[in-house]
Design an enzyme around this catalytic site. Structure first.
Site, PDB file in Angstrom:
ATOM      1  N   LYS A  70     -18.220  16.588 -11.579  1.00 19.72           N
ATOM      2  CA  LYS A  70     -17.128  15.743 -12.338  1.00 19.72           C
ATOM      3  C   LYS A  70     -16.898  14.214 -12.455  1.00 19.72           C
ATOM      4  CE  LYS A  70     -13.404  19.408 -12.587  1.00 19.72           C
ATOM      5  NZ  LYS A  70     -11.797  19.459 -12.247  1.00 19.72           N
ATOM      6  N   ASP A 106      -7.575  17.400 -16.896  1.00 22.24           N
ATOM      7  CA  ASP A 106      -6.917  18.101 -15.665  1.00 22.24           C
ATOM      8  C   ASP A 106      -5.312  17.451 -15.608  1.00 22.24           C
ATOM      9  OD1 ASP A 106      -9.036  19.667 -14.930  1.00 22.24           O
ATOM     10  OD2 ASP A 106      -9.877  18.220 -13.882  1.00 22.24           O
TER      11      ASP A 106
END
Length: 280
Positions: A70, A106
């Site tokens: 990520k 997220d």
């Protein structure tokens, strides 16, 4: 049926065998009769650059990014959404008009899961952990609401580092410290969010951060761990009469946002949620 016209959405991670995202997104594509397929790709860290280039070369329309890529994938993307840049992590990439652009859904996923249960504005929020998930949720929270935020971490220095980064980027004031402050601070808190992996499979027997006796019934407890569905923290919060939110809700809503980024369409949220529960 997959044909030469089928649009491919992927998942880059290492490992990816445990991921629930293929079940969730393929259920949505099938329900909407969209000619898309979601495929997990196990990408070793040393091949991440080649994987991003390959996705572009193969006309893949987009992909999710999970552990351990990520943060590092930002180095290989020509464009990154401002929020994802602030967070320092990307979990969703869209490839359009010859450009790969990174996003982070997220934080949005976590916030939407909480919003479903309780208003957030002007509340005291405690976040446990100071890693990538904590960073994403904290930035999204502070960007969207006026809240009193306290970040607690096993290593207090990391909590203070995140606090400093948040304050310098968002011009806000917040607090940080170690886990030893939790029992005292939760008495005046409204929302508790666990972003650490404590209690995650196969470590379900990990000691939860709090026992039921230490959890006020008015606190909303959100554990981002979704396997198992009921972590030790969620079980203790339920015993205390507190409202709880499963980590599966964040997974669902971050997926909803990613679906919209890739397709420009609203997804069938109930179908995606059912697929997640069926899979587990």
């Amino acid at each position: 049926m997959i044909t030469g016209k089928t649009k491919i959405i992927g998942l880059f991670g290492n490992p990816v065998g445990h991921s629930l995202s293929p079940a969730m997104h393929n259920a949505a594509f099938n329900y909407e009769k969209m000619d898309y397929v979601y495929v997990p790709f196990n990408v070793k860290p040393e091949y991440l650059k080649e994987a991003t280039q390959g996705a572009f070369a193969l006309n893949i329309r987009g992909y999710n990014v999970t552990i351990p890529h990520k943060t590092r994938i930002i180095d290989y993307l020509p464009e990154v959404d401002p929020t994802a840049a602030l967070i320092g992590a990307v979990n969703t990439v869209k490839i359009q008009d010859g450009v790969s652009k990174g996003y982070n859904t997220d934080g949005i996923g976590a916030i939407k899961a909480i919003e479903e249960i309780t208003p957030i504005s002007n509340k005291k929020v405690i976040i446990l952990g100071a890693g990538g998930a904590s960073r994403a949720v904290s930035f999204q929270l502070l960007s969207s609401y006026e809240v009193e935020l306290l970040i607690l971490n096993r290593t207090p220095e990391k909590a203070f580092e995140l606090k400093s980064d948040l304050e310098s980027n968002l011009k806000t004031t917040l607090s940080a410290g170690g886990f030893e402050l939790l029992v005292k601070e939760i008495e005046s808190a409204d929302i508790l969010i666990n972003t650490t992996p404590r209690g995650m499979h196969p470590h379900e027997d990990d000691e939860p951060f709090l026992k039921a006796r230490d959890i006020p019934s008015h606190v909303v407890v959100n554990d981002l761990v979704y396997n198992p569905l009921e972590t030790g923290l969620i079980k203790e919060a339920s015993k205390a009469g507190a409202t709880t939110i499963s980590g599966l809700k964040m997974l669902l809503y971050q997926g909803v946002e990613a679906f919209k980024i890739w397709t420009g369409q609203e997804p069938p949220v109930d179908i995606m949620e059912k697929a997640l529960y069926d899979f587990l």
